[in-house]
Design an enzyme around this catalytic site. Structure first.
Site, PDB file in Angstrom:
ATOM      1  N   CYS A 203      62.540 -67.190  29.399  1.00 45.99           N
ATOM      2  CA  CYS A 203      63.207 -68.199  28.585  1.00 45.99           C
ATOM      3  C   CYS A 203      64.025 -67.532  27.477  1.00 45.99           C
ATOM      4  O   CYS A 203      65.014 -66.874  27.777  1.00 45.99           O
ATOM      5  CB  CYS A 203      62.197 -69.206  28.050  1.00 45.99           C
ATOM      6  SG  CYS A 203      62.951 -70.744  27.468  1.00 45.99           S
TER       7      CYS A 203
ATOM      8  N   HIS B 195      58.818 -70.790  32.784  1.00 49.10           N
ATOM      9  CA  HIS B 195      57.698 -70.171  32.072  1.00 49.10           C
ATOM     10  C   HIS B 195      56.501 -69.928  32.995  1.00 49.10           C
ATOM     11  O   HIS B 195      55.641 -70.806  33.139  1.00 49.10           O
ATOM     12  CB  HIS B 195      57.244 -71.076  30.925  1.00 49.10           C
ATOM     13  CG  HIS B 195      58.149 -71.117  29.759  1.00 49.10           C
ATOM     14  ND1 HIS B 195      58.007 -70.283  28.662  1.00 49.10           N
ATOM     15  CD2 HIS B 195      59.223 -71.890  29.489  1.00 49.10           C
ATOM     16  CE1 HIS B 195      58.947 -70.550  27.770  1.00 49.10           C
ATOM     17  NE2 HIS B 195      59.705 -71.527  28.248  1.00 49.10           N
TER      18      HIS B 195
ATOM     19  N   GLU C 288      53.936 -68.125  32.343  1.00 49.13           N
ATOM     20  CA  GLU C 288      52.709 -68.083  31.540  1.00 49.13           C
ATOM     21  C   GLU C 288      52.134 -69.479  31.323  1.00 49.13           C
ATOM     22  O   GLU C 288      50.944 -69.632  31.020  1.00 49.13           O
ATOM     23  CB  GLU C 288      52.966 -67.381  30.198  1.00 49.13           C
ATOM     24  CG  GLU C 288      53.673 -68.195  29.122  1.00 49.13           C
ATOM     25  CD  GLU C 288      55.172 -68.323  29.323  1.00 49.13           C
ATOM     26  OE1 GLU C 288      55.833 -68.896  28.435  1.00 49.13           O
ATOM     27  OE2 GLU C 288      55.690 -67.857  30.363  1.00 49.13           O
TER      28      GLU C 288
END
Length: 229
Positions: free
Chosen positions: A85, A202, A204
């Site tokens: 990002c 993302h 994560e």
């Protein structure tokens, strides 16, 4: 043997990245950008957020931090580097990868789950998947539209450096499945070295089983056993 997660003023996904990597039993440490990379750095994460409030352009100021020269040197030595990002924006701004991420076609911030098609399965970032596999990962950005000139895009395609593309649940590259208007549905690209990658979604946030889908785990497993090789 530590993956360094670089924190800039305005980073807000650094702790998410740390927790996700620790869940995967990858040693990780948040590093303030002014302190430089630790001597035992074996991987680097440029995390999401809004470094310096996206002043000038998203990622432009962070890309000029002295630590990015260390990151470029580490990348040249084969240390795996992943920009996510805002980290992807920093990666492009610093020359780690080609192209740029700019204002979404909708001209608004978008936070939603999207589908990605894995374009290659022979990189450390995609070895957990199969080519053509569709994974679900969230996005959260206002400047996520990938842009690059047509000639350079042709070179990226020819060099097989497109890592992920936005798609529908069946893997089709439709306009409707492209959340931000990225050129050719590109969601993630490789640097000149395949140990360097940037992507707007993302992973994560799609790693911890207690909070949702875990399709992003495979991307972060690219740091498993990272030794700079």
């Amino acid at each position: 043997m530590t993956v360094a997660i670089i924190r800039f003023g305005g980073s807000n996904c650094d702790r998410d990245a740390e927790r996700a990597l620790e869940h995967l039993e990858v040693d990780a440490e948040i590093v303030w950008h002014e302190d430089g990379l630790p001597e035992d750095t074996t991987g680097v994460v440029l995390p999401g957020g809004f470094s310096y409030g996206d002043y000038l352009r998203a990622g432009a100021m962070a890309a000029r931090s002295p630590i990015l020269e260390e990151v470029r040197e580490a990348a040249a030595d084969g240390v795996p580097v992943l920009g996510v990002c805002n980290g992807a924006q920093i990666g492009c701004e610093s020359g780690l990868t080609e192209g740029a991420f700019t204002t979404n076609e909708s001209a608004r911030f978008q936070c939603e789950h999207v589908y990605l098609r894995v374009e290659r399965d022979d990189t450390r970032w995609t070895a957990a998947y199969e080519e053509g596999e569709v994974i679900e990962v969230p996005i959260a950005h206002g400047e996520g539209r990938y842009e690059v000139d047509d000639d350079r895009l042709e070179e990226l395609e020819a060099d097989d450096r497109i890592l992920f593309r936005y798609c529908d649940a069946d893997g089709k590259l439709t306009e409707e499945a492209n959340p931000n208007g990225s050129k050719n549905n590109v969601a993630g690209v490789l640097g000149e070295r395949e140990t360097v990658a940037v992507l707007m979604p993302h992973p994560e946030r799609a790693t911890l089983p207690d909070i949702g889908p875990t399709d992003g785990q495979g991307i972060l497993r690219g740091f498993d056993g990272a030794s700079g090789a």
